[in-house]
Design a protein around this motif. Structure first.
Motif, PDB file in Angstrom:
ATOM      1  N   THR A   5       0.819  -1.212   0.000  1.00 38.72           N
ATOM      2  CA  THR A   5       0.000   0.000   0.000  1.00 38.72           C
ATOM      3  C   THR A   5       0.852   1.261   0.000  1.00 38.72           C
ATOM      4  OG1 THR A   5      -0.184  -0.086   2.404  1.00 38.72           O
ATOM      5  CG2 THR A   5      -1.960  -1.098   1.119  1.00 38.72           C
ATOM      6  N   GLU A   8     -12.514   7.703 -13.052  1.00 39.65           N
ATOM      7  CA  GLU A   8     -13.241   7.007 -11.987  1.00 39.65           C
ATOM      8  C   GLU A   8     -12.392   5.870 -11.415  1.00 39.65           C
ATOM      9  OE1 GLU A   8     -17.276   5.765 -12.898  1.00 39.65           O
ATOM     10  OE2 GLU A   8     -17.445   7.434 -14.304  1.00 39.65           O
ATOM     11  N   SER A  16      -9.715   7.343  -9.242  1.00 40.05           N
ATOM     12  CA  SER A  16     -10.303   7.798  -7.973  1.00 40.05           C
ATOM     13  C   SER A  16     -10.557   6.630  -7.030  1.00 40.05           C
ATOM     14  CB  SER A  16     -11.621   8.536  -8.227  1.00 40.05           C
ATOM     15  OG  SER A  16     -11.380   9.741  -8.893  1.00 40.05           O
ATOM     16  N   CYS A  17     -11.061   5.523  -7.568  1.00 35.38           N
ATOM     17  CA  CYS A  17     -11.283   4.328  -6.745  1.00 35.38           C
ATOM     18  C   CYS A  17      -9.976   3.814  -6.163  1.00 35.38           C
ATOM     19  CB  CYS A  17     -11.957   3.226  -7.558  1.00 35.38           C
ATOM     20  SG  CYS A  17     -13.678   3.550  -7.959  1.00 35.38           S
ATOM     21  N   GLN A  24      -7.362   5.487  -5.472  1.00 29.15           N
ATOM     22  CA  GLN A  24      -6.847   6.378  -4.438  1.00 29.15           C
ATOM     23  C   GLN A  24      -7.487   6.078  -3.091  1.00 29.15           C
ATOM     24  OE1 GLN A  24      -7.241  10.308  -6.150  1.00 29.15           O
ATOM     25  NE2 GLN A  24      -5.254  10.108  -7.149  1.00 29.15           N
ATOM     26  N   GLU A  25      -8.671   5.459  -3.121  1.00 27.90           N
ATOM     27  CA  GLU A  25      -9.344   5.041  -1.889  1.00 27.90           C
ATOM     28  C   GLU A  25      -8.727   3.751  -1.346  1.00 27.90           C
ATOM     29  OE1 GLU A  25     -11.779   6.730  -0.248  1.00 27.90           O
ATOM     30  OE2 GLU A  25     -11.460   8.323  -1.722  1.00 27.90           O
ATOM     31  N   SER A  26      -8.539   2.756  -2.223  1.00 25.03           N
ATOM     32  CA  SER A  26      -7.950   1.481  -1.794  1.00 25.03           C
ATOM     33  C   SER A  26      -7.545   0.661  -3.016  1.00 25.03           C
ATOM     34  CB  SER A  26      -8.935   0.683  -0.936  1.00 25.03           C
ATOM     35  OG  SER A  26     -10.030   0.273  -1.721  1.00 25.03           O
ATOM     36  N   MET A  51     -16.973  -1.554  -9.591  1.00 26.62           N
ATOM     37  CA  MET A  51     -17.105  -0.254  -8.922  1.00 26.62           C
ATOM     38  C   MET A  51     -17.518   0.857  -9.876  1.00 26.62           C
ATOM     39  SD  MET A  51     -13.933   0.040  -6.290  1.00 26.62           S
ATOM     40  CE  MET A  51     -13.005  -1.445  -6.035  1.00 26.62           C
ATOM     41  N   SER A  95      -3.050   3.296  -6.736  1.00 24.59           N
ATOM     42  CA  SER A  95      -2.620   4.559  -7.341  1.00 24.59           C
ATOM     43  C   SER A  95      -1.200   4.871  -6.880  1.00 24.59           C
ATOM     44  CB  SER A  95      -3.562   5.700  -6.952  1.00 24.59           C
ATOM     45  OG  SER A  95      -3.439   5.976  -5.580  1.00 24.59           O
ATOM     46  N   SER A 151       1.125   7.274  -5.243  1.00 20.90           N
ATOM     47  CA  SER A 151       0.759   8.268  -4.234  1.00 20.90           C
ATOM     48  C   SER A 151       1.475   9.603  -4.365  1.00 20.90           C
ATOM     49  CB  SER A 151       1.016   7.692  -2.840  1.00 20.90           C
ATOM     50  OG  SER A 151       2.372   7.345  -2.702  1.00 20.90           O
TER      51      SER A 151
END
Length: 129
Positions: free
Chosen positions: A13, A43, A46-47, A49-51, A61, A101, A103
């Motif tokens: 991660t 999209e 963005s997903c 970047q969440e996990s 998703m 993603s 970081s």
């Protein structure tokens, strides 16, 4: 069979943290902007970047096909916006890549004097670190 293989593989991660500064007229920036030109790609990013997620999870998703999700993931990988963070196993025992993603902050600059670009990029990087 679901008990034979771990469904949760090792997923990194972390990621690079050094800021990236690109100029609008660079070839690398053209690929980066092109990879983000589609709503689905944005999209997916963005997903991620969440996990972290697999292509199958991302397709669900963002409500698209697995083939379309893989297409956009390939473009995002080529543009260094996402990375393969690990693997997981499906219920059928197939190894699946887990994507995350990148970081690092990303800045795209427009204009500027060719001679001052390196100094400007260093200033932005020091501000974002």
């Amino acid at each position: 069979m679901s008990g034979l293989l771990p469904s949760d593989g090792n997923v990194d991660t972390g990621g690079e943290s050094a800021p990236r500064v690109h100029w609008l007229d660079d070839d690398e920036t053209e690929q980066l902007i092109g990879s983000l030109s589609c709503d689905t790609a944005r999209e997916i990013l963005s997903c991620l970047q969440e996990s972290p997620a697999t292509a199958t999870e991302l397709a669900e998703m963002v409500d698209t096909s697995i083939q379309n999700a893989r297409h956009h993931l390939g473009n995002l990988l080529d543009a260094d916006l996402v990375r393969v963070a690990g693997t997981r196993y499906s219920e059928k025992g197939r190894e699946m890549k887990v994507y995350a993603s990148v970081s690092a902050p990303l800045v795209v600059c427009v204009g500027g004097d060719e001679d001052n670009r390196e100094d400007f990029a260093d200033a932005i990087s020091s501000f974002l670190e």
